[in-house]
Design a protein around this motif. Structure first.
Motif, PDB file in Angstrom:
ATOM      1  N   UNK A  25       1.380  -1.028   0.041  1.00 56.02           N
ATOM      2  CA  UNK A  25       0.388   0.097   0.226  1.00 56.02           C
ATOM      3  C   UNK A  25       0.691   0.973   0.230  1.00 56.02           C
ATOM      4  N   UNK A  26       1.141   2.109  -0.976  1.00 60.34           N
ATOM      5  CA  UNK A  26       1.381   3.385  -1.283  1.00 60.34           C
ATOM      6  C   UNK A  26       0.948   4.428  -0.314  1.00 60.34           C
ATOM      7  N   UNK A  27       1.694   5.106   0.847  1.00 58.63           N
ATOM      8  CA  UNK A  27       1.013   6.030   1.279  1.00 58.63           C
ATOM      9  C   UNK A  27       1.653   7.085   0.745  1.00 58.63           C
ATOM     10  N   UNK A  28       1.851   8.524   0.191  1.00 55.55           N
ATOM     11  CA  UNK A  28       1.914   9.846  -0.803  1.00 55.55           C
ATOM     12  C   UNK A  28       1.609  11.108  -0.031  1.00 55.55           C
ATOM     13  N   UNK A  29       2.862  12.048   0.413  1.00 51.29           N
ATOM     14  CA  UNK A  29       2.897  12.927   0.639  1.00 51.29           C
ATOM     15  C   UNK A  29       3.233  13.900  -0.934  1.00 51.29           C
ATOM     16  N   UNK A  30       1.864  14.921  -1.121  1.00 55.80           N
ATOM     17  CA  UNK A  30       1.972  15.212  -1.923  1.00 55.80           C
ATOM     18  C   UNK A  30       2.980  16.386  -2.297  1.00 55.80           C
ATOM     19  N   UNK A  31       2.987  17.472  -3.181  1.00 50.73           N
ATOM     20  CA  UNK A  31       3.134  18.910  -3.805  1.00 50.73           C
ATOM     21  C   UNK A  31       3.120  19.948  -2.675  1.00 50.73           C
ATOM     22  N   UNK A  32       1.418  19.134  -2.353  1.00 50.25           N
ATOM     23  CA  UNK A  32       1.322  20.394  -1.521  1.00 50.25           C
ATOM     24  C   UNK A  32       1.046  20.441  -0.003  1.00 50.25           C
ATOM     25  N   UNK A  33       2.013  19.416   0.262  1.00 51.99           N
ATOM     26  CA  UNK A  33       2.483  18.621   1.756  1.00 51.99           C
ATOM     27  C   UNK A  33       0.704  18.048   2.485  1.00 51.99           C
ATOM     28  N   UNK A  34      -0.417  17.931   1.748  1.00 53.47           N
ATOM     29  CA  UNK A  34      -1.384  16.466   1.927  1.00 53.47           C
ATOM     30  C   UNK A  34      -1.016  14.591   1.561  1.00 53.47           C
ATOM     31  N   UNK A  35      -1.126  14.602   2.913  1.00 55.03           N
ATOM     32  CA  UNK A  35      -0.440  13.437   3.153  1.00 55.03           C
ATOM     33  C   UNK A  35      -1.833  12.263   3.035  1.00 55.03           C
ATOM     34  N   UNK A  36      -1.532  11.423   2.302  1.00 54.89           N
ATOM     35  CA  UNK A  36      -2.721  10.544   1.386  1.00 54.89           C
ATOM     36  C   UNK A  36      -2.410   9.020   1.573  1.00 54.89           C
ATOM     37  N   UNK A  37      -3.563   7.904   1.553  1.00 57.39           N
ATOM     38  CA  UNK A  37      -2.738   6.761   0.910  1.00 57.39           C
ATOM     39  C   UNK A  37      -3.312   6.356  -0.704  1.00 57.39           C
ATOM     40  N   UNK A  38      -2.281   6.399  -1.614  1.00 56.27           N
ATOM     41  CA  UNK A  38      -2.911   6.201  -3.266  1.00 56.27           C
ATOM     42  C   UNK A  38      -3.081   4.417  -3.462  1.00 56.27           C
ATOM     43  N   UNK A  39      -3.977   5.022  -3.663  1.00 57.14           N
ATOM     44  CA  UNK A  39      -4.218   3.446  -4.365  1.00 57.14           C
ATOM     45  C   UNK A  39      -4.040   2.624  -5.420  1.00 57.14           C
ATOM     46  N   UNK A  40      -3.836   3.661  -6.450  1.00 57.84           N
ATOM     47  CA  UNK A  40      -3.957   3.242  -8.499  1.00 57.84           C
ATOM     48  C   UNK A  40      -1.656   3.165  -7.939  1.00 57.84           C
ATOM     49  N   UNK A  41      -0.873   4.385  -7.031  1.00 55.08           N
ATOM     50  CA  UNK A  41       0.057   4.015  -7.206  1.00 55.08           C
ATOM     51  C   UNK A  41       1.391   5.747  -7.840  1.00 55.08           C
ATOM     52  N   UNK A  42       0.045   6.116  -8.506  1.00 52.84           N
ATOM     53  CA  UNK A  42       0.687   7.463  -9.582  1.00 52.84           C
ATOM     54  C   UNK A  42       0.520   8.364  -8.664  1.00 52.84           C
ATOM     55  N   UNK A  43       0.352   8.511  -8.009  1.00 55.41           N
ATOM     56  CA  UNK A  43      -0.168   9.757  -7.225  1.00 55.41           C
ATOM     57  C   UNK A  43       1.262  10.714  -7.394  1.00 55.41           C
ATOM     58  N   UNK A  44       1.910  12.128  -7.569  1.00 55.85           N
ATOM     59  CA  UNK A  44       2.502  12.034  -7.944  1.00 55.85           C
ATOM     60  C   UNK A  44       2.785  13.016  -6.618  1.00 55.85           C
ATOM     61  N   UNK A  45       4.475  13.027  -5.760  1.00 55.02           N
ATOM     62  CA  UNK A  45       5.046  13.066  -5.223  1.00 55.02           C
ATOM     63  C   UNK A  45       6.029  12.077  -3.863  1.00 55.02           C
ATOM     64  N   UNK A  46       6.076  12.108  -3.062  1.00 58.97           N
ATOM     65  CA  UNK A  46       7.180  11.324  -2.420  1.00 58.97           C
ATOM     66  C   UNK A  46       6.392  10.339  -2.026  1.00 58.97           C
ATOM     67  N   UNK A  47       6.194   9.182  -2.040  1.00 60.57           N
ATOM     68  CA  UNK A  47       5.467   8.119  -1.445  1.00 60.57           C
ATOM     69  C   UNK A  47       6.930   7.204  -0.737  1.00 60.57           C
ATOM     70  N   UNK A  48       5.262   6.045   0.827  1.00 59.54           N
ATOM     71  CA  UNK A  48       6.860   5.303   1.593  1.00 59.54           C
ATOM     72  C   UNK A  48       5.550   3.885   0.926  1.00 59.54           C
ATOM     73  N   UNK A  49       6.026   2.691   1.644  1.00 60.10           N
ATOM     74  CA  UNK A  49       5.313   1.979   0.615  1.00 60.10           C
ATOM     75  C   UNK A  49       5.114   0.839   2.387  1.00 60.10           C
ATOM     76  N   UNK A  50       3.467   0.188   2.386  1.00 61.00           N
ATOM     77  CA  UNK A  50       3.832  -0.889   3.821  1.00 61.00           C
ATOM     78  C   UNK A  50       3.041  -1.632   3.340  1.00 61.00           C
TER      79      UNK A  50
END
Length: 91
Positions: A25-50
């Motif tokens: 599961x990818x968790x992403x910090x978007x360039x705007x600073x929002x943290x969200x779960x990324x179900x597609x795995x394609x959102x731009x930003x810094x990602x972490x996987x769990x």
């Protein structure tokens, strides 16, 4: 001759094991600073996987590994959405 396609590998921030990117599961910090779960795995930003296991999520939160990977504090809403997503997958 048929070529086998390489599967991208990522490390789980909880158990620190290398696994296929699609199994995590990818968790992403978007360039705007929002943290969200990324179900597609394609959102731009810094990602972490769990891994989709509660033990891994608890280890990542307890050791502050998720916060370090995203370089930002994790809101409680994101943690609860991760817990719900993992509970759905584990069933």
């Amino acid at each position: 001759m048929v070529r086998t396609k390489k599967l991208p590998q990522r490390m789980c921030v909880g158990c620190r094991e290398m696994k296929n990117k699609r199994d995590l599961i990818r968790v992403v910090r978007t360039p705007e600073g929002e943290i969200a779960v990324d179900p597609t795995g394609k959102k731009s930003g810094r990602g972490a996987y769990i891994c989709p296991r509660l033990e891994c999520l608890n280890q990542a939160i307890k050791g502050k590994r998720l916060q370090k990977a995203l370089e930002h504090d994790i809101p409680d809403e994101v943690i609860s959405s991760l817990q719900k997503k993992i509970a759905e997958i584990e069933l």
